[in-house]
Design an enzyme around this catalytic site. Structure first.
Site: not given
Ligand code: PLP
Length: 404
Positions: A122, A199, A202, A225, A363
């Site tokens: 992401h 990270d 998900q 999430k 993203c």
């Molecule tokens: N990393 C992954 C794999 C994601 O799917 C997301 C959000 O969709 C993020 C990071 C960023 O999360 P947040 O927008 O809650 O900070």
């Protein structure tokens, strides 16, 4: 026993209608819906407990402080951290990775050091490292995935070496659904002495996370999430690493002693939590974790695995539909394109029937580019979704495909 009908009644928003149809929420990877227990926890906090924390000597300051501490305990237990001091609250995954990248750019990374990412990251796990690389003179190396969207483990292994200082990898890809072999990847990274960041944006909602079994140094996730409120997330970090790390933001609560000549800093985790934190949201996250525990994460995983297999089987039968990525193990999402129909149009036609899916870059532009795409349609699933909802989605996709 896992009873989806009972579970759905815990989520008030799932009772509402959109465009005259029952809402079918297939956008949980963007943000998950909240059970009543979480909503009620927020209300109770603001009606009965609201205070700033750490600063007051009055009763409500203590009550709010307890609520915040209890939430930290819940997160620590949820991740199987060794102690609650290993949990730093942040706004979410994005802020958590920015925190680590900013600190490492000053205290860990040197010119020529390497930061290893995967192709399936992401933007939140790419851009902060680009900032860190620019600041420190480190370089970013990228481990590729194959045509199924699975990591090419040999290629990853070849990237690792004496210059690898940081490995930062997604647990589950939000664009493809690939579950990365994070335990194996961590073990390999540790052999070259790298600091490993996962990270878990998900990952945490779909897999039981045990940070000690994974062996990672840091694990980052977002509360919203994980069926909790927006504005709260957490960074797990090994205690001895937090202890060695300098602060990143300055302000109240993160200090011991302040003079105009300089300041000394609090011990972790407070050192990394400058200012008034999102106390109500933290309490809400604690309630979300309690709720998940009351259902049982193993039952959730089993139900979701079955639902996702069914959805994949049915969606791939739709004419002119191409699934993006067929990883060995999948969590939460299915990405696809419909030949000749713009992704946004597919999402809009689905929305007209009450079905919420994401269409766009998610993203995660680099991984879509890897598959020759700029966007895709992405239904994403949680344990409150049903086979009947999948059937409605597939029926609509069939109609959209036939209309072309
Ligand atoms: N990393 C992954 C794999 C994601 O799917 C997301 C959000 O969709 C993020 C990071 C960023 O999360 P947040 O927008 O809650 O900070």
């Amino acid at each position: 026993m896992f009873d989806v009908a009972t579970i759905r009644r815990d989520f008030p928003i799932l009772q509402r209608r959109i465009n005259g149809k029952p809402l079918i929420w297939l956008d949980s990877a963007a943000t998950a819906q909240k059970p009543r227990a979480v909503i009620e926890r927020l209300v109770r906090y603001y009606e009965q407990e609201n205070s700033n924390i750490h600063r007051g000597t009055h009763t409500l300051a203590e009550v709010a402080c307890d609520a915040y501490d209890d939430a930290r305990d819940s997160v620590a237990a949820f991740l199987n951290a060794a102690s609650q001091d290993e949990i730093v609250f942040v706004r979410g995954t994005t802020e958590g990775i920015n925190l680590l990248a900013a600190i490492f750019s000053e205290s860990l990374l040197r010119p020529g050091d390497e930061i290893v990412l995967t192709e399936a990251e992401h933007h939140a796990n790419i851009v902060p490292w680009q900032f860190a690389a620019k600041k420190s003179g480190a370089v970013i190396r990228v481990a590729p995935v194959d045509d199924n969207g699975d990591l090419i483990l040999d290629a990853y292994q070849r990237l690792l070496g004496p210059r690898t200082r940081v490995v930062s990898i997604t647990h589950i890809s939000n664009a493809l659904g690939t579950v990365m072999p994070i335990q194996e990847m961590t073990r390999m990274a540790k052999q070259v002495g790298a600091t490993v960041v996962i990270d878990g944006a998900q990952g945490a909602p779909h897999r039981r996370v045990d940070v000690q079994a994974i062996g990672c140094d840091f694990y980052v996730f977002s509360g919203h999430k994980l069926f909790g409120p927006c504005g709260i997330g957490a960074v797990y970090g090994r205690h001895e690493l937090w202890q060695q790390m300098p602060p990143w933001q300055g302000g109240g609560s993160m200090v011991q002693q302040v003079t105009f000549e300089g300041s000394t800093f609090a011990i972790p985790p407070k050192r990394f939590e400058a200012g008034t934190p999102a106390v109500a949201s933290a309490a809400g996250l604690g309630a979300a974790i309690d709720y998940l525990n009351s259902i049982g994460f193993e039952a959730i995983e089993r139900y979701e695995t079955d639902l996702l297999a069914y959805a994949l089987e049915e969606i791939r039968k739709v004419n002119r539909l191409r699934i993006i990525g067929m990883p060995r193990e999948r969590g939460g999402v299915i990405s696809f394109v419909l030949d000749g129909i713009p992704d946004m149009q597919v999402a809009k036609l689905l929305d007209a029937q009450g079905i919420a899916v994401r269409a766009g870059t998610h993203c995660a532009q680099p991984i879509l580019a890897r598959f020759g795409l700029q966007s895709s349609v992405r239904p994403s699933f949680a344990f409150y979704n049903t086979r009947e909802e999948v059937d409605v989605l597939v029926e609509m996709l069939r109609r959209i495909s036939a209309q072309r």
